[in-house]
Design a protein around this motif. Structure first.
Motif, PDB file in Angstrom:
ATOM      1  N   SER A  80      40.551  29.905  34.644  1.00  0.00           N
ATOM      2  CA  SER A  80      39.557  30.497  35.543  1.00  0.00           C
ATOM      3  C   SER A  80      39.917  31.942  35.838  1.00  0.00           C
ATOM      4  O   SER A  80      41.087  32.270  36.076  1.00  0.00           O
ATOM      5  CB  SER A  80      39.468  29.711  36.861  1.00  0.00           C
ATOM      6  N   SER A  81      38.884  32.791  35.856  1.00  0.00           N
ATOM      7  CA  SER A  81      39.113  34.226  36.037  1.00  0.00           C
ATOM      8  C   SER A  81      38.915  34.684  37.478  1.00  0.00           C
ATOM      9  O   SER A  81      39.152  35.841  37.789  1.00  0.00           O
ATOM     10  CB  SER A  81      38.174  35.018  35.125  1.00  0.00           C
ATOM     11  N   ASN A  82      38.489  33.748  38.363  1.00  0.00           N
ATOM     12  CA  ASN A  82      38.349  34.106  39.776  1.00  0.00           C
ATOM     13  C   ASN A  82      38.293  32.837  40.625  1.00  0.00           C
ATOM     14  O   ASN A  82      38.408  31.722  40.109  1.00  0.00           O
ATOM     15  CB  ASN A  82      37.111  34.980  40.014  1.00  0.00           C
ATOM     16  N   ASP A  83      38.098  33.014  41.929  1.00  0.00           N
ATOM     17  CA  ASP A  83      38.181  31.901  42.869  1.00  0.00           C
ATOM     18  C   ASP A  83      37.010  30.926  42.782  1.00  0.00           C
ATOM     19  O   ASP A  83      37.059  29.860  43.393  1.00  0.00           O
ATOM     20  CB  ASP A  83      38.288  32.436  44.311  1.00  0.00           C
ATOM     21  N   LYS A  84      35.961  31.267  42.055  1.00  0.00           N
ATOM     22  CA  LYS A  84      34.854  30.312  41.900  1.00  0.00           C
ATOM     23  C   LYS A  84      35.295  29.082  41.109  1.00  0.00           C
ATOM     24  O   LYS A  84      34.740  28.010  41.263  1.00  0.00           O
ATOM     25  CB  LYS A  84      33.670  30.982  41.196  1.00  0.00           C
ATOM     26  N   ASP A  85      36.297  29.252  40.256  1.00  0.00           N
ATOM     27  CA  ASP A  85      36.881  28.149  39.483  1.00  0.00           C
ATOM     28  C   ASP A  85      35.819  27.361  38.712  1.00  0.00           C
ATOM     29  O   ASP A  85      35.778  26.134  38.746  1.00  0.00           O
ATOM     30  CB  ASP A  85      37.673  27.210  40.397  1.00  0.00           C
ATOM     31  N   GLU A  86      35.000  28.072  37.973  1.00  0.00           N
ATOM     32  CA  GLU A  86      33.950  27.406  37.206  1.00  0.00           C
ATOM     33  C   GLU A  86      34.482  26.556  36.060  1.00  0.00           C
ATOM     34  O   GLU A  86      33.751  25.724  35.523  1.00  0.00           O
ATOM     35  CB  GLU A  86      32.973  28.448  36.671  1.00  0.00           C
ATOM     36  N   SER A  87      35.732  26.730  35.692  1.00  0.00           N
ATOM     37  CA  SER A  87      36.304  25.925  34.603  1.00  0.00           C
ATOM     38  C   SER A  87      37.112  24.740  35.110  1.00  0.00           C
ATOM     39  O   SER A  87      37.668  23.982  34.326  1.00  0.00           O
ATOM     40  CB  SER A  87      37.187  26.803  33.707  1.00  0.00           C
ATOM     41  N   HIS A  88      37.233  24.593  36.443  1.00  0.00           N
ATOM     42  CA  HIS A  88      37.853  23.413  37.074  1.00  0.00           C
ATOM     43  C   HIS A  88      39.376  23.383  36.988  1.00  0.00           C
ATOM     44  O   HIS A  88      39.970  22.317  36.822  1.00  0.00           O
ATOM     45  CB  HIS A  88      37.317  22.105  36.465  1.00  0.00           C
ATOM     46  N   VAL A  89      40.057  24.505  37.125  1.00  0.00           N
ATOM     47  CA  VAL A  89      41.529  24.468  37.069  1.00  0.00           C
ATOM     48  C   VAL A  89      42.100  23.632  38.212  1.00  0.00           C
ATOM     49  O   VAL A  89      43.205  23.096  38.103  1.00  0.00           O
ATOM     50  CB  VAL A  89      42.152  25.885  37.102  1.00  0.00           C
ATOM     51  N   THR A  90      41.362  23.502  39.308  1.00  0.00           N
ATOM     52  CA  THR A  90      41.856  22.747  40.466  1.00  0.00           C
ATOM     53  C   THR A  90      41.587  21.250  40.346  1.00  0.00           C
ATOM     54  O   THR A  90      41.917  20.484  41.254  1.00  0.00           O
ATOM     55  CB  THR A  90      41.200  23.257  41.760  1.00  0.00           C
ATOM     56  N   ALA A  91      41.003  20.837  39.216  1.00  0.00           N
ATOM     57  CA  ALA A  91      40.701  19.412  39.044  1.00  0.00           C
ATOM     58  C   ALA A  91      40.852  18.996  37.586  1.00  0.00           C
ATOM     59  O   ALA A  91      40.029  18.272  37.036  1.00  0.00           O
ATOM     60  CB  ALA A  91      39.286  19.115  39.532  1.00  0.00           C
ATOM     61  N   THR A  92      41.938  19.467  36.953  1.00  0.00           N
ATOM     62  CA  THR A  92      42.147  19.142  35.542  1.00  0.00           C
ATOM     63  C   THR A  92      43.633  18.991  35.265  1.00  0.00           C
ATOM     64  O   THR A  92      44.480  19.251  36.122  1.00  0.00           O
ATOM     65  CB  THR A  92      41.516  20.219  34.648  1.00  0.00           C
ATOM     66  N   ASP A  93      43.982  18.574  34.049  1.00  0.00           N
ATOM     67  CA  ASP A  93      45.381  18.289  33.704  1.00  0.00           C
ATOM     68  C   ASP A  93      46.272  19.515  33.837  1.00  0.00           C
ATOM     69  O   ASP A  93      47.347  19.456  34.429  1.00  0.00           O
ATOM     70  CB  ASP A  93      45.459  17.753  32.268  1.00  0.00           C
ATOM     71  N   LEU A  94      45.808  20.634  33.266  1.00  0.00           N
ATOM     72  CA  LEU A  94      46.591  21.874  33.303  1.00  0.00           C
ATOM     73  C   LEU A  94      45.633  23.043  33.462  1.00  0.00           C
ATOM     74  O   LEU A  94      44.739  23.246  32.639  1.00  0.00           O
ATOM     75  CB  LEU A  94      47.408  22.036  32.016  1.00  0.00           C
ATOM     76  N   GLY A  95      45.809  23.794  34.541  1.00  0.00           N
ATOM     77  CA  GLY A  95      44.909  24.901  34.816  1.00  0.00           C
ATOM     78  C   GLY A  95      45.646  26.205  35.022  1.00  0.00           C
ATOM     79  O   GLY A  95      46.742  26.228  35.585  1.00  0.00           O
ATOM     80  N   PHE A  96      45.029  27.300  34.563  1.00  0.00           N
ATOM     81  CA  PHE A  96      45.589  28.640  34.714  1.00  0.00           C
ATOM     82  C   PHE A  96      44.585  29.503  35.461  1.00  0.00           C
ATOM     83  O   PHE A  96      43.454  29.718  34.984  1.00  0.00           O
ATOM     84  CB  PHE A  96      45.888  29.262  33.357  1.00  0.00           C
ATOM     85  N   LEU A  97      44.979  30.002  36.618  1.00  0.00           N
ATOM     86  CA  LEU A  97      44.117  30.863  37.438  1.00  0.00           C
ATOM     87  C   LEU A  97      44.609  32.302  37.362  1.00  0.00           C
ATOM     88  O   LEU A  97      45.780  32.588  37.631  1.00  0.00           O
ATOM     89  CB  LEU A  97      44.127  30.386  38.892  1.00  0.00           C
ATOM     90  N   ALA A  98      43.721  33.217  37.019  1.00  0.00           N
ATOM     91  CA  ALA A  98      44.074  34.644  36.944  1.00  0.00           C
ATOM     92  C   ALA A  98      44.322  35.202  38.341  1.00  0.00           C
ATOM     93  O   ALA A  98      43.511  35.023  39.245  1.00  0.00           O
ATOM     94  CB  ALA A  98      42.949  35.422  36.264  1.00  0.00           C
ATOM     95  N   VAL A  99      45.455  35.853  38.515  1.00  0.00           N
ATOM     96  CA  VAL A  99      45.772  36.542  39.772  1.00  0.00           C
ATOM     97  C   VAL A  99      46.435  37.873  39.433  1.00  0.00           C
ATOM     98  O   VAL A  99      46.975  38.061  38.337  1.00  0.00           O
ATOM     99  CB  VAL A  99      46.718  35.709  40.674  1.00  0.00           C
ATOM    100  N   ILE A 100      46.405  38.800  40.408  1.00  0.00           N
ATOM    101  CA  ILE A 100      47.098  40.078  40.250  1.00  0.00           C
ATOM    102  C   ILE A 100      47.977  40.295  41.476  1.00  0.00           C
ATOM    103  O   ILE A 100      47.502  40.161  42.613  1.00  0.00           O
ATOM    104  CB  ILE A 100      46.110  41.244  40.076  1.00  0.00           C
ATOM    105  N   GLU A 101      49.218  40.599  41.236  1.00  0.00           N
ATOM    106  CA  GLU A 101      50.143  40.958  42.317  1.00  0.00           C
ATOM    107  C   GLU A 101      50.874  42.230  41.929  1.00  0.00           C
ATOM    108  O   GLU A 101      51.399  42.332  40.812  1.00  0.00           O
ATOM    109  CB  GLU A 101      51.147  39.823  42.579  1.00  0.00           C
ATOM    110  N   ASN A 102      50.878  43.189  42.833  1.00  0.00           N
ATOM    111  CA  ASN A 102      51.511  44.485  42.569  1.00  0.00           C
ATOM    112  C   ASN A 102      50.986  45.107  41.275  1.00  0.00           C
ATOM    113  O   ASN A 102      51.751  45.669  40.479  1.00  0.00           O
ATOM    114  CB  ASN A 102      53.035  44.333  42.511  1.00  0.00           C
ATOM    115  N   GLU A 103      49.674  44.947  41.090  1.00  0.00           N
ATOM    116  CA  GLU A 103      48.958  45.526  39.941  1.00  0.00           C
ATOM    117  C   GLU A 103      49.393  44.924  38.606  1.00  0.00           C
ATOM    118  O   GLU A 103      49.148  45.515  37.549  1.00  0.00           O
ATOM    119  CB  GLU A 103      49.111  47.044  39.921  1.00  0.00           C
ATOM    120  N   ILE A 104      50.017  43.764  38.634  1.00  0.00           N
ATOM    121  CA  ILE A 104      50.452  43.087  37.407  1.00  0.00           C
ATOM    122  C   ILE A 104      49.669  41.783  37.263  1.00  0.00           C
ATOM    123  O   ILE A 104      49.472  41.046  38.224  1.00  0.00           O
ATOM    124  CB  ILE A 104      51.968  42.794  37.442  1.00  0.00           C
ATOM    125  N   GLN A 105      49.220  41.502  36.044  1.00  0.00           N
ATOM    126  CA  GLN A 105      48.466  40.281  35.775  1.00  0.00           C
ATOM    127  C   GLN A 105      49.400  39.080  35.632  1.00  0.00           C
ATOM    128  O   GLN A 105      50.410  39.145  34.940  1.00  0.00           O
ATOM    129  CB  GLN A 105      47.649  40.445  34.484  1.00  0.00           C
TER     130      GLN A 105
END
Length: 546
Positions: free
Chosen positions: A199-224
């Motif tokens: 998922s590329s944002n908090d809408k989670d249209e791909s269901h990372v919060t309800a699947t076997d293995l999920g990857f959510l894009a985040v940025i911290e200190n300008e690093i992906q």
């Protein structure tokens, strides 16, 4: 058993071919060697299909073998479904033209878009299935492993790369995992299916919060980075994912894919199919122990070899043209003057002739893309304003325009072998009832209709969901839908729906119409009405529960 012997034969043959075909770089296979392996399976599978047709093989035994080939027998016992792998929901013009050609050649009137961003052809013969396999392999469109106990199609946010509020484009990473699975698809012997989402944002249209293995894009200190989610899934005993508690570099995603795969193989239940998903391992161990176990596999995988990846992110630099058109199906991209047009075929049933119209129209346009969604729709992306207007006009009759018409629905009876109720017919009855009542306002959210106890419409995380079953009422077996309500999807918001009871199938349109009328009369939107009128909602529901 015959199935175990067949799996062993496949494994032995393909392992030998794998050893012959390995490149100098560890773990990589040249595409022609992958194709050779997949070709080697087809005639044996054709023979197996003919044994099923002649009655020498039971439905369940055939399903145990065919699912991993990306094929399922249909309810008639004479025809079959083939499901195409389309990682990240990316539907290239090349692949779409081939799928159209198959559908047209074999007289398939509609192509089903799935809730896993794939496409299915229904009502084809075993020989047509095998022909599709062969031609698809030659043209790099695969069905192998799209069902059964295999890594399924990798899902991804459908507007990733062009969405205004995305964190970063996760498409190339989802594609990389899809290729990783495909390159060794024939080697897997998992307890059950394995699903990965990005998922590329908090809408989670791909269901990372309800699947076997999920990857959510985040940025911290300008690093992906990616935030990792583990051990969720829909179905009987649905469970939400848990965060692993770490941020990882995008280049390291395959370590995490392999770590959970190995954990699944070693800790999964090969005896009790009903307990064979990753979420049951998490439940058995408890979250803390499960994450600790996962991290131990992660350390092991990292020590064994280099799985770091390097991807190229697409640059969207097409010249834009602004448009003043306002349409619910028109989405402005983050690239100035560029747009995406949404098309939602009713019940995910895209007419073959409509696919051809779309292909013919966009083929000569510059750098236009199609992405499938997790809700059985598709986005035509990267259109300038003039092109967007053209596509809006072209697709106006191809699907819905209201949230209710955007509903998600499994294929159901009479097609699905496992189906209990006619989910597609039920959706059509709902929409027809609203039309008869001349109720055209966009009031209700999409509904999710699953025709059996499986969760093909992901009804557990829909605002309104229905699960088909039979119920004995006064000594008569009646078609009923179990009502699910209040499911939600989104980072920090995802929750499973509450089960309210059973509604007779014939009463579902009446129930939804009464609910829509109550909301409409209040002059509030649906979400606000639900928060402020829960007692009225319960009264409406109680009238229909049996």
């Amino acid at each position: 058993s015959i199935i175990e012997n067949m799996y062993y034969t496949y494994w032995l043959k393909t392992s030998i071919l794998y050893l012959k075909g390995c490149c100098n770089m560890k773990g990589m296979i040249q595409m022609n060697n992958l194709n050779e392996i997949l070709f080697s399976e087809i005639e044996e599978f054709r023979a197996l299909g003919n044994k099923f047709l002649s009655g020498e093989l039971s439905k369940m035994d055939f399903k145990g073998a065919s699912g991993g080939m990306g094929v399922y027998a249909e309810r008639s016992g004479k025809t079959f479904m083939a499901r195409f792998r389309m990682p990240a929901g990316i539907a290239s013009i090349k692949d779409l033209k081939l799928i159209y050609d198959f559908a047209n050649r074999y007289k398939v009137e509609s192509i089903h878009i799935t809730t896993r961003q794939a496409m299915q052809l229904h009502g084809i013969t075993i020989d047509e299935v095998c022909n599709i396999m062969k031609e698809g392999i030659n043209k790099e469109l695969y069905i192998r492993g799209s069902g059964g106990n295999y890594p399924r199609n990798v899902s991804a946010s459908p507007l990733s790369g062009v969405e205004k509020n995305e964190v970063f484009d996760i498409s190339p990473y989802a594609t990389a995992v899809g290729k990783h699975f495909l390159n060794k698809i024939y080697t897997y012997k998992l307890p059950r299916k394995f699903k990965v989402a990005f998922s590329s944002n908090d809408k989670d249209e791909s269901h990372v919060t309800a699947t076997d293995l999920g990857f959510l894009a985040v940025i911290e200190n300008e690093i992906q980075y990616f935030k990792v989610y583990l051990g969720g899934g829909m179905g009987n005993n649905s469970r939400l994912s848990v965060s692993s508690g770490q941020l990882i570099k995008p280049e390291d995603i395959l370590y995490h894919v392999e770590a959970l795969t190995e954990l699944f193989i070693n800790e999964g239940d090969y005896v009790n199919k009903g307990k064979a998903r990753i979420r049951y391992i998490k439940e058995r161990m408890g979250d803390e122990k499960f994450i600790k176990c996962y991290n131990s596999y992660l350390e092991k995988v990292k020590a064994e070899g280099n799985l770091k990846i390097k991807v190229e992110t697409k640059v969207y630099d097409k010249s834009g043209i602004e448009t003043s058109v306002k349409n619910i199906r028109l989405i402005s991209q983050k690239q100035m003057g560029l747009y995406s047009v949404y098309v939602h075929p009713m019940g995910g049933q895209l007419k073959t002739e409509n696919l051809k119209l779309i292909i013919d129209k966009i083929e000569d346009m510059d750098d236009v893309e199609i992405r499938l969604t997790m809700s059985e729709g598709l986005y035509i992306r990267n259109l300038n304003g003039e092109e967007a207007q053209t596509l809006l006009d072209l697709t106006v009759g191809m699907g819905g325009n209201t949230s209710l018409e955007y509903s998600t629905c499994c294929i159901g009876v009479p097609t699905c072998q496992m189906g209990i109720l006619e989910s597609q017919s039920t959706l059509n009855e709902i929409l027809s009832y609203f039309k008869e009542k001349n109720f055209t306002k966009d009031i209700l959210p999409p509904v999710h209709i699953s025709g059996c106890t499986n969760s093909c419409s992901v009804h557990e995380i829909g605002t309104i969901g229905f699960r088909g079953k039979k119920k004995n009422i006064q000594n008569e077996l009646i078609n009923v839908f179990e009502l699910h309500f209040g499911g939600e999807l989104g980072i920090g918001r995802t929750k499973l729906s509450k089960i309210y009871g059973d509604i007779k199938q014939v009463e579902v349109p009446n129930f939804l119409f009464e609910l829509a009328s109550a909301v409409d009369n209040s002059s509030k939107n649906f979400a606000t009405w639900m928060k402020q009128n829960i007692n009225e909602f319960n009264k409406i529901v109680s009238k229909y529960i049996v």
